[in-house]
Design a protein around this motif. Structure first.
Motif, mmCIF file in Angstrom:
data_model
loop_
_atom_site.group_PDB
_atom_site.id
_atom_site.type_symbol
_atom_site.label_atom_id
_atom_site.label_comp_id
_atom_site.label_asym_id
_atom_site.label_seq_id
_atom_site.Cartn_x
_atom_site.Cartn_y
_atom_site.Cartn_z
ATOM 1 N N VAL A 1 -57.744 17.365 36.012
ATOM 2 C CA VAL A 1 -57.022 18.345 35.193
ATOM 3 C C VAL A 1 -57.704 18.423 33.828
ATOM 4 O O VAL A 1 -58.504 17.562 33.448
ATOM 5 N N ASP A 2 -57.347 19.452 33.076
ATOM 6 C CA ASP A 2 -57.936 19.682 31.765
ATOM 7 C C ASP A 2 -57.453 18.615 30.792
ATOM 8 O O ASP A 2 -56.384 18.028 30.947
ATOM 9 N N TYR A 3 -58.285 18.358 29.787
ATOM 10 C CA TYR A 3 -57.937 17.349 28.782
ATOM 11 C C TYR A 3 -56.655 17.699 28.018
ATOM 12 O O TYR A 3 -55.966 16.799 27.517
ATOM 13 N N ALA B 1 -52.418 5.703 41.747
ATOM 14 C CA ALA B 1 -53.104 4.623 41.003
ATOM 15 C C ALA B 1 -53.102 4.887 39.507
ATOM 16 O O ALA B 1 -53.126 3.955 38.698
ATOM 17 N N GLY B 2 -53.103 6.160 39.083
ATOM 18 C CA GLY B 2 -53.099 6.514 37.669
ATOM 19 C C GLY B 2 -54.373 7.223 37.276
ATOM 20 O O GLY B 2 -55.116 7.760 38.122
ATOM 21 N N VAL B 3 -54.595 7.262 35.937
ATOM 22 C CA VAL B 3 -55.802 7.916 35.422
ATOM 23 C C VAL B 3 -56.984 7.034 35.771
ATOM 24 O O VAL B 3 -57.103 5.888 35.307
ATOM 25 N N ASP B 4 -57.888 7.577 36.547
ATOM 26 C CA ASP B 4 -58.967 6.753 37.090
ATOM 27 C C ASP B 4 -60.258 6.896 36.296
ATOM 28 O O ASP B 4 -61.033 5.927 36.211
ATOM 29 N N ALA B 5 -60.515 8.079 35.733
ATOM 30 C CA ALA B 5 -61.782 8.260 35.026
ATOM 31 C C ALA B 5 -61.668 9.484 34.125
ATOM 32 O O ALA B 5 -60.835 10.374 34.331
ATOM 33 N N PHE B 6 -62.554 9.472 33.052
ATOM 34 C CA PHE B 6 -62.711 10.608 32.153
ATOM 35 C C PHE B 6 -64.066 11.217 32.439
ATOM 36 O O PHE B 6 -65.101 10.590 32.241
ATOM 37 N N GLN B 7 -64.017 12.442 32.888
ATOM 38 C CA GLN B 7 -65.272 13.114 33.207
ATOM 39 C C GLN B 7 -65.662 14.023 32.050
ATOM 40 O O GLN B 7 -64.990 14.073 31.038
ATOM 41 N N ASP B 8 -66.760 14.751 32.231
ATOM 42 C CA ASP B 8 -67.284 15.570 31.138
ATOM 43 C C ASP B 8 -66.280 16.606 30.660
ATOM 44 O O ASP B 8 -66.163 16.861 29.456
ATOM 45 N N SER B 9 -65.559 17.183 31.638
ATOM 46 C CA SER B 9 -64.646 18.255 31.246
ATOM 47 C C SER B 9 -63.265 18.109 31.851
ATOM 48 O O SER B 9 -62.487 19.047 31.861
ATOM 49 N N ALA B 10 -62.963 16.904 32.438
ATOM 50 C CA ALA B 10 -61.673 16.748 33.102
ATOM 51 C C ALA B 10 -61.251 15.300 33.093
ATOM 52 O O ALA B 10 -62.054 14.383 32.919
ATOM 53 N N VAL B 11 -59.930 15.141 33.301
ATOM 54 C CA VAL B 11 -59.351 13.816 33.460
ATOM 55 C C VAL B 11 -59.054 13.652 34.962
ATOM 56 O O VAL B 11 -58.435 14.522 35.576
ATOM 57 N N MET B 12 -59.476 12.526 35.555
ATOM 58 C CA MET B 12 -59.289 12.292 36.995
ATOM 59 C C MET B 12 -58.113 11.353 37.213
ATOM 60 O O MET B 12 -58.070 10.262 36.658
ATOM 61 N N ILE B 13 -57.185 11.843 38.047
ATOM 62 C CA ILE B 13 -56.030 11.043 38.466
ATOM 63 C C ILE B 13 -56.221 10.701 39.942
ATOM 64 O O ILE B 13 -56.402 11.591 40.781
ATOM 65 N N LYS B 14 -56.108 9.413 40.285
ATOM 66 C CA LYS B 14 -56.370 8.963 41.658
ATOM 67 C C LYS B 14 -55.058 8.581 42.332
ATOM 68 O O LYS B 14 -54.224 7.888 41.751
ATOM 69 N N ALA B 15 -54.903 9.049 43.618
ATOM 70 C CA ALA B 15 -53.702 8.743 44.397
ATOM 71 C C ALA B 15 -54.086 8.735 45.888
ATOM 72 O O ALA B 15 -55.188 9.137 46.273
ATOM 73 N N ARG B 16 -53.142 8.293 46.737
ATOM 74 C CA ARG B 16 -53.410 8.295 48.197
ATOM 75 C C ARG B 16 -52.099 8.455 48.963
ATOM 76 O O ARG B 16 -51.036 8.059 48.472
ATOM 77 N N LEU B 17 -52.233 9.041 50.155
ATOM 78 C CA LEU B 17 -51.112 9.272 51.053
ATOM 79 C C LEU B 17 -51.305 8.431 52.310
ATOM 80 O O LEU B 17 -52.345 8.494 52.973
ATOM 81 N N LYS B 18 -50.312 7.620 52.694
ATOM 82 C CA LYS B 18 -50.376 6.777 53.873
ATOM 83 C C LYS B 18 -49.817 7.552 55.074
ATOM 84 O O LYS B 18 -48.676 8.023 55.033
ATOM 85 N N THR B 19 -50.621 7.674 56.124
ATOM 86 C CA THR B 19 -50.231 8.470 57.293
ATOM 87 C C THR B 19 -50.491 7.665 58.568
ATOM 88 O O THR B 19 -51.059 6.569 58.554
ATOM 89 N N ARG B 20 -50.079 8.260 59.644
ATOM 90 C CA ARG B 20 -50.407 7.698 60.944
ATOM 91 C C ARG B 20 -51.898 7.910 61.225
ATOM 92 O O ARG B 20 -52.542 8.745 60.583
ATOM 93 N N PRO B 21 -52.452 7.157 62.183
ATOM 94 C CA PRO B 21 -53.887 7.313 62.477
ATOM 95 C C PRO B 21 -54.227 8.752 62.838
ATOM 96 O O PRO B 21 -53.484 9.434 63.547
#
Length: 777
Positions: free
Chosen positions: A670-672, A707-727
C-alpha cells in the motif's frame, strides 16, 4: 482326383476293419496221433528215476526260458500306431476273402445268362413266365383301375381340403391327416382289387408267390409316396409342413419316387426271380446291383446339392436367383429347404435392448461365433466327401457282409444323431440360462449403475468354460459311439494323470481368482466408501497411493505363483526355471543398478509418505500434480498440461506443497500515506466474510494470520499475511481473496502504488519540446 480316390479307398478299408470282425472259420480238429506203448513206458521210467526226472525238468525249464525270451522280443509295442497296424494286418486276410466272394458272385454272371436261356428254351418254364406276365398284368391292371376310380371319386373332397388355409402347424395337421386318410383309400382299392384277382386265379404256386411279391412292392411304393406328399404337399403350399418352395417340394418328391421305385421294385423283383428258380449267386449279384444303383442315385443327389448345402452350412443363406445360371436349380431348391429349417438359429444369442447383462453374453457369443463359423466353413468344403464316404461304407459293408458291420454303422449313426441333438439342446439351454438367469433387473441397474459390470465380470469366462466342457464331452461320446473307446482312455494312467492335472489347475485358478476378487474388492470398497448420507469418504492420499500399488504387487505375485503351479502340473520341471530366475535376478541387480536405486528410493518415499497421488510437488526441477506413482517413477502434470515422468533416482529434494494443509501467502503493498492498521482491519474483514460463506468455509481451516508490516519498499509498504486452507485449495482461496481485496481497496480509496518516476525542473528553464514543427509557408 487320384488322391481323392486313394483317400476314399483307404478310409473305407479302415472302416471295414473297425466295423466288426468277420466270423472266424472254425479250424478242423486235428486227428489224434496214435499212442505208442513203448514211449509211455519210457516216460514212466524217466519219472520214476530221480536223476532222469531232474534232467527232464531242467530241459523243460530251459525250453520255457527260451520261449519267454522269444515272446519278449516279438511282443508288439503298445502305442496306438502299432496296435492300428496290427489290427489292419489281422483283418487283411478276412477282408480279402470277402472281396473274393463278392467278386465270384459278379464273375458268375454267365451262369445267370445260362439260367435265362434255359428259361426261354424250356417250353414249360416259358409257359410259366408267360402266365406270370399275364397274371401280373391282370393284377396290376385291376389294382390301378380300382385306384384311379377311387381317386376320381375322391377328387372333390381332396381339393376341398387342399383349399383350406392353415396358418400354424396345429391347424394344418388335422387337415393333412384327413387328406392322408383320403389318399390311403385309393391304396386300399388297389390292394383289394389286386388281392381279389390274385385269390381268384388258379396259377401255379410259384407264379402266385411272385405276383404277391410284386403286389407288395407296389403297395410299399405307393405308401412311401403318400407319406412324402403328406410332408411336402407339393400342390398345396397352404398345408405344407416343411417350409420349402413349390419347386423344392416337387424336386424332393421326384427324387424320393426315383429312389423308392429302384430300391423297392429291384429288391422284390429279385425275390420273385428267386421264387421262380433263379440261382442263389445271380440273386445275390442282382441285390448288390440294386444296392449299387440306389447308392449311386444318392451320391448324385449329394453332388447336385453340394453348393447349396455348403452355402447353408457357411451361413450364406443364398436364395435361388434366375439371374445367376451358375446355380443349379436343384441346388437352389435344396437351399430353400435348409434355409427354411434354420430360421432364427443365429439370432438365438441376441439380447434385447437395454439389457447389459445379456449384451455381455451376446458379445461372448459373437466371439465364439467366429470360431464356430470357421469350423462350419471347413465342414462346408468337405461335407459331400464325408457323405459319399458314409454311403459307400454302408454299401460295401453290406456287399462284403461284414459281420456286425451294418448294425455297428446304423447304431453309431443313430447314437451320433442323438448326441448332436442333445448337445445342441443343452447348448441352447445353457445360453438361455446364462442370458436370463444372470440378468440384472432394470431397477437395480438404475439404482446401481456399476453393479452389473461387477456381478457379471467373469460371466463370459464361465460361459466359455461350460461350452468348452460341453463340446469336449460331446466329442468324447462321439468317439465312443464310433468304437474309439474314448471313455476307456480316462482309466489309463495317462488319462488319469491328465484329468488330475486339469482338476488341479482348475482349482488353483479358481482359488487364486477368489483370493484376488476378495482383496481387490476390499481395496475398492475401502477407497470408494460412503457414509450413511451417501457422501464419499475422503481417504488419505497415502492410502490412495499405497493400496493400488499393493494390489498390483499382489497380482504379480499371484500370476507368478499360479503360473509356476500350472507349469508344474503340466509336467514342466520348474526347478531350472527358479534357478534361472535367480541368476537372471542377480545379473539384473548388477547390470541395472539405476533401476534398483529407483525401486528402493521409491519404496522408501512411499513408506515415509513423502508424496501421494493428487499432491502438488516440486521434484527434479519440475512441478505439478502427481498423477501416478509406480515402483520406479513418478508422473507429474504441470499447469499447461505437460506430463513429466521423473525416475525416483533423480529425486534429491521433494517439495510437497499440499501435505496435510496449505498456506496462501499474501504480500500486500500500500502507499506510504495509508494507515497500516486500517489496511490490516480490511484484510481481516475480507477473510472473515469469506469464512462465513458456505462455498469457502470448508476450504479455509483458520482465520487469516497477519504477520504485520514486513518491509518498506521504494514506493510502498508491504504487509505480509497467510491463509490456512485444505490441501490444494490455497490457490483458489487466494485468487478469490485478491479479487475481493482489490474491490474493497477501490471502495475505501486505499491506494496500491505502482512504480513511477517524478521529474523536477529548475526555475526559468524552458521545456524542450520534441514535437515536430509545422512546415513554414
Amino acid at each position: 482326383m487320384s488322391r481323392l480316390a486313394c483317400l476314399l479307398l483307404f478310409s473305407l478299408f479302415c472302416l471295414f476293419t473297425v466295423a466288426g470282425p468277420a466270423p472266424a472259420q472254425n479250424p478242423a480238429p486235428a486227428a489224434d496221433p496214435a499212442v505208442d506203448a513203448k514211449q509211455v513206458d519210457t516216460l514212466i521210467q524217466t519219472l520214476e528215476d530221480p536223476a532222469k526226472r531232474d534232467g527232464l525238468l531242467a530241459q523243460l525249464k530251459a525250453l520255457q526260458a527260451v520261449e519267454q525270451q522269444r515272446q519278449g522280443t516279438e511282443a508288439p509295442a503298445s502305442s496306438l500306431g502299432s496296435r492300428f497296424l496290427s489290427t489292419l494286418s489281422d483283418r487283411v486276410e478276412e477282408v480279402s476273402q470277402q472281396i473274393a466272394e463278392a467278386g465270384r458272385a459278379v464273375i458268375d454272371a454267365p451262369h445267370a445268362l445260362r439260367w435265362l436261356n434255359q428259361q426261354v428254351a424250356n417250353p414249360v418254364k416259358r409257359d410259366n413266365w408267360l402266365r406270370l406276365a399275364l397274371h401280373l398284368a391282370a393284377i396290376i391292371g385291376a389294382g390301378y383301375a380300382a385306384r384311379w376310380i377311387a381317386i376320381w371319386l375322391l377328387r372333390r373332397p381332396r381339393h376341398a381340403l387342399g383349399a383350406r388355409n392353415g396358418h400354424h402347424w396345429w391347424t394344418k395337421l388335422p387337415l393333412l391327416t384327413m387328406r392322408l386318410l383320403i389318399d390311403l383309400l385309393p391304396m386300399a382299392a388297389f390292394a383289394l382289387a389286386g388281392f381279389g384277382v390274385l385269390s381268384a386265379s388258379d396259377a401255379p404256386r410259384a407264379v402266385r408267390l411272385a405276383s404277391l411279391t410284386i403286389l407288395n412292392a407296389s403297395l410299399i411304393v405307393q405308401g412311401t409316396l403318400v407319406i412324402t406328399r403328406f410332408l411336402l404337399s407339393p400342390n398345396t403350399i397352404n398345408l405344407r409342413l416343411v417350409p420349402v418352395s413349390d419347386e423344392t417340394a416337387h424336386y424332393l418328391l421326384i427324387w424320393v419316387r426315383r429312389i423308392v421305385i429302384v430300391g423297392v421294385y429291384g429288391y422284390f423283383i429279385a425275390q420273385a426271380a428267386l421264387v421262380l428258380g433263379l440261382p442263389a449267386k445271380p440273386y445275390a449279384a442282382g441285390l448288390k446291383l440294386v444296392g449299387l444303383l440306389v447308392t449311386v442315385m444318392l451320391i448324385i443327389l449329394i453332388l447336385q446339392n453340394r453348393q447349396s448345402v455348403a452355402a447353408w452350412m457357411r451361413g450364406d443363406h443364398l436364395r435361388p436367383d434366375p439371374d445367376h445360371p451358375e446355380i443349379d436349380p436343384a441346388d437352389a431348391a435344396l437351399q430353400a429347404v435348409v434355409a427354411g429349417e434354420s430360421g432364427g438359429s443365429d439370432a438365438e444369442l441376441g439380447a434385447p435392448a437395454g439389457q447389459p447383462a445379456e449384451a455381455t453374453i451376446v458379445s461372448h457369443a459373437a466371439q465364439r461365433g467366429r470360431a464356430v463359423k470357421a469350423v462350419r466353413r471347413r465342414l462346408a468344403d468337405v461335407w459331400h466327401i464325408l457323405a459319399m464316404l458314409y454311403l459307400s461304407a454302408i454299401y460295401f459293408i453290406w456287399v462284403l457282409e461284414i459281420a456286425g458291420g451294418f448294425e455297428f454303422v446304423l447304431r453309431a449313426t443313430l447314437v451320433t444323431g442323438a448326441i448332436l441333438v442333445g448337445s445342441r439342446l443343452l447348448a441352447e439351454g445353457l445360453d438361455r440360462t446364462m442370458r436370463r438367469g444372470f440378468a440384472i433387473s432394470p431397477e437395480l441397474q438404475a439404482q446401481f449403475p456399476g453393479l452389473e459390470n461387477r456381478a457379471n465380470r467373469y460371466l463370459p469366462v464361465l460361459h466359455r468354460l461350460l461350452k468348452g466342457l460341453l463340446w469336449f464331452f460331446t466329442l468324447v461320446l462321439l468317439l465312443q459311439a464310433w468304437g474309439a473307446n474314448a471313455l476307456g482312455w480316462f482309466d489309463t494312467n495317462f488319462g488319469q494323470r491328465i484329468t488330475a492335472s486339469a482338476v488341479t489347475i482348475f482349482l488353483v485358478l479358481t482359488l487364486a481368482l477368489i483370493a484376488w476378487e476378495m482383496v481387490s474388492g476390499a481395496i475398492h470398497r475401502y477407497l470408494n466408501a460412503t457414509d450413511d448420507s451417501g457422501t464419499a469418504i475422503q481417504r488419505s492420499a497415502r492410502m490412495r497411493t499405497l493400496l493400488p500399488l499393493a494390489r498390483n504387487a499382489l497380482m504379480i505375485l499371484m500370476i507368478t505363483m499360479v503360473g509356476l503351479i500350472v507349469l508344474s502340473e503340466l509336467g514342466v520341471n520348474i526347478a531350472p526355471l527358479l534357478a534361472g530366475a535367480g541368476v537372471v535376478g542377480l545379473a539384473i541387480g548388477f547390470g541395472a543398478q539405476t533401476l534398483v536405486k529407483d525401486v528402493i528410493t521409491g519404496l522408501f518415499m512411499l513408506i515415509e509418505d513423502t508424496l501421494s497421488v493428487g499432491d502438488v510437488v516440486n521434484v527434479g526441477g519440475k512441478g505439478g500434480v502427481v498423477e501416478a506413482i509406480t515402483i520406479r517413477t513418478i508422473r507429474l502434470r504441470d499447469y499447461d498440461g505437460s506430463v513429466h515422468t521423473i525416475p525416483f533416482s533423480s529425486v534429491t529434494t521433494a517439495t510437497n506443497m499440499t501435505k496435510d494443509f496449505s498456506f496462501y501467502v499474501l504480500l500486500v503493498t500500500v502507499d506510504y500515506k495509508e494507515d497500516t492498521d486500517r489496511v490490516i482491519a480490511v484484510l481481516r474483514e475480507i477473510a472473515d466474510q469469506m469464512r462465513s460463506e458456505p462455498a469457502y468455509a470448508a476450504a479455509m481451516l483458520d482465520t487469516i494470520d497477519i504477520a504485520g508490516v514486513d518491509a518498506f519498499q521504494d514506493s510502498a509498504v508491504m504487509i505480509k499475511a497467510r491463509l490456512k486452507t485444505r490441501p490444494i485449495q490455497q490457490w483458489g482461496i487466494g485468487r478469490e481473496f485478491n479479487r475481493r481485496m482489490k474491490k474493497r481497496f477501490d471502495e475505501l480509496g486505499i491506494s496500491i502504488p505502482f512504480p513511477q518516476r517524478t521529474l523536477h525542473l529548475a526555475n526559468n528553464t524552458p521545456l524542450i519540446s520534441n514535437a515536430p514543427r509545422e512546415a513554414e509557408g
